[in-house]
Design an enzyme around this catalytic site. Structure first.
Site, mmCIF file in Angstrom:
data_model
loop_
_atom_site.group_PDB
_atom_site.id
_atom_site.type_symbol
_atom_site.label_atom_id
_atom_site.label_comp_id
_atom_site.label_asym_id
_atom_site.label_seq_id
_atom_site.Cartn_x
_atom_site.Cartn_y
_atom_site.Cartn_z
ATOM 1 N N LYS A 40 0.975 -1.314 0.050
ATOM 2 C CA LYS A 40 0.001 -0.005 -0.046
ATOM 3 C C LYS A 40 0.992 1.153 -0.095
ATOM 4 C CE LYS A 40 -4.396 1.390 2.042
ATOM 5 N NZ LYS A 40 -5.343 1.907 1.068
HETATM 6 N N1 PPE Z 1 -7.231 -1.479 -3.465
HETATM 7 C C1 PPE Z 1 -6.831 -0.268 -3.494
HETATM 8 C C2 PPE Z 1 -6.192 0.401 -4.211
HETATM 9 C C3 PPE Z 1 -7.168 0.705 -2.084
HETATM 10 O O1 PPE Z 1 -6.623 1.779 -1.911
HETATM 11 C C4 PPE Z 1 -7.795 0.087 -1.140
HETATM 12 C C5 PPE Z 1 -8.192 0.654 0.146
HETATM 13 C C6 PPE Z 1 -8.419 -1.242 -1.254
HETATM 14 C C7 PPE Z 1 -8.261 -2.027 -2.457
HETATM 15 C C8 PPE Z 1 -9.277 -2.076 -0.087
HETATM 16 O O2 PPE Z 1 -8.209 -2.540 0.843
HETATM 17 P P1 PPE Z 1 -8.960 -2.801 2.227
HETATM 18 O O3 PPE Z 1 -9.014 -1.352 2.798
HETATM 19 O O4 PPE Z 1 -7.966 -3.617 2.807
HETATM 20 O O5 PPE Z 1 -10.160 -3.314 2.155
HETATM 21 N N2 PPE Z 1 -8.072 2.101 -0.017
HETATM 22 C C9 PPE Z 1 -8.032 2.931 1.052
HETATM 23 C C10 PPE Z 1 -7.766 4.344 0.874
HETATM 24 C C11 PPE Z 1 -8.817 5.100 0.374
HETATM 25 C C12 PPE Z 1 -8.661 6.788 0.031
HETATM 26 O O6 PPE Z 1 -8.979 7.159 -0.943
HETATM 27 O O7 PPE Z 1 -7.457 7.181 0.782
HETATM 28 C C13 PPE Z 1 -9.079 2.487 2.158
HETATM 29 O O8 PPE Z 1 -10.184 2.252 1.920
HETATM 30 O O9 PPE Z 1 -8.991 3.063 3.201
#
Ligand code: PPE
Length: 305
Positions: A159
């Protein structure tokens, strides 16, 4: 954004307005930083952080992947987040926690080994990521013209801040075109993930989500798979092409911020009845039961403050 009272910086609490850095900080120039996104919900027993340890562990792992040596343990960072939520005296239902690590001031040039590592935990009140109406009615999704970078040239499982340039470009294109969110394909043309969330579709009662071949290992996606199986749904992880989505019965996005957001349209094709579908609604309401502490089966995922 909603300012809060304190931000945790390298082990110390700093008033929100004083949490500042030098303009020549390494990450600002070359983009090597790592972030998390974790949520605390106001339950009947006070605030609870959802899957705290998994999020913090992923931050440490993202940092390892991108060669940033965070000088705090997962346990120390967990404690910091618990304490941060307490100290900020929030009142709303939704608190978003953003732990991150970046390279600070002192070194220029790409080689980053000697740049100081800065570790920060911030938290603020943040409501529905794709709008309250999006949660209820569903959003409109556009498949982006850019693909996710191939695994030969990026590290999608980190991330990493740098990965979000791709997400930002896709998101901007979607919004400019009148949509709410972007869905990115991988370099082979299969669905990777949305700009900040993962993708699910429902076809003939089956839940289908792509493998994490070219996406973040999403904690919400993992939670939804576990929940859906317990609810008796068949869940399949397999590659998805764009035309399959167009004829799906339902579709939804999952993410810490996006929670369970229904998709009602993709590239001018109406999905199902063009509203939140029945399976999506069940998954969504069960998810909210879990994060708000109303489902004892999942209490082990909550860290009460
Ligand atoms: N893919 C990406 C690219 C991503 O950024 C997130 C979370 C996910 C999948 C889902 O991952 P999870 O939260 O573990 O289920 N994106 C984060 C950032 C959003 C933002 O705009 O800042 C979030 O949901 O916290």
């Amino acid at each position: 954004m909603n300012a809060a009272k304190f931000i945790w910086m390298n082990g110390k609490y700093v008033p929100w307005a004083e949490a500042q850095i030098h303009v020549l900080s390494h990450t600002l120039h070359y983009g090597n930083g790592v972030i998390e996104g974790t949520k605390a919900y106001k339950t009947e027993r006070g605030y609870a952080i959802f899957r705290l340890n998994e999020h913090t562990k992923r931050l440490k792992e993202s940092a390892k992947m991108t060669l940033i040596d965070i000088p705090f343990t997962v346990e120390e960072m967990n404690e910091a987040q618990i304490d941060l939520v307490r100290k900020n005296e929030f009142t709303g239902d939704n608190v978003y926690i953003r732990p991150f690590a970046f390279l600070g001031y002192g070194v220029m040039g790409l080689y980053h080994k000697d740049a100081p590592v800065e570790t920060v935990m911030a938290a603020w009140e943040w409501g529905a990521y794709l709008g309250e109406e999006g949660l209820r009615r569903g959003i409109r999704l556009k498949i982006a013209s850019m693909t996710r970078p191939a695994n030969t040239s990026n590290m999608g499982k980190a991330k990493a801040s740098a990965n979000y340039l791709n997400s930002q470009m896709a998101k901007f294109e979607a919004i400019e075109s009148g949509y709410d969110e972007a869905l990115l394909l991988d370099d082979q043309g299969y669905v990777a993930e949305a700009s900040g969330a993962c993708f699910f579709m429902v076809r003939d009662g089956q839940l289908i989500s792509p493998p994490n071949d070219n996406s973040l290992e999403s904690i919400t996606q993992k939670t939804v798979i576990e929940m859906a199986k317990k609810m008796g749904y068949e869940v399949v992880r397999r590659r998805i092409t764009r035309e399959e989505i167009y004829v799906a019965d339902e579709a939804f996005l999952t993410g810490t911020a996006a929670e369970i957001t229904p998709v009602r349209e993709v590239d001018a094709r109406i999905i199902g009845k063009g509203e939140r579908g029945p399976v999506t609604e069940k998954i969504q309401s069960s998810y909210f039961d879990i994060v708000f502490g109303r489902d004892p089966d999942y209490d082990h995922y909550l860290t009460y403050i």
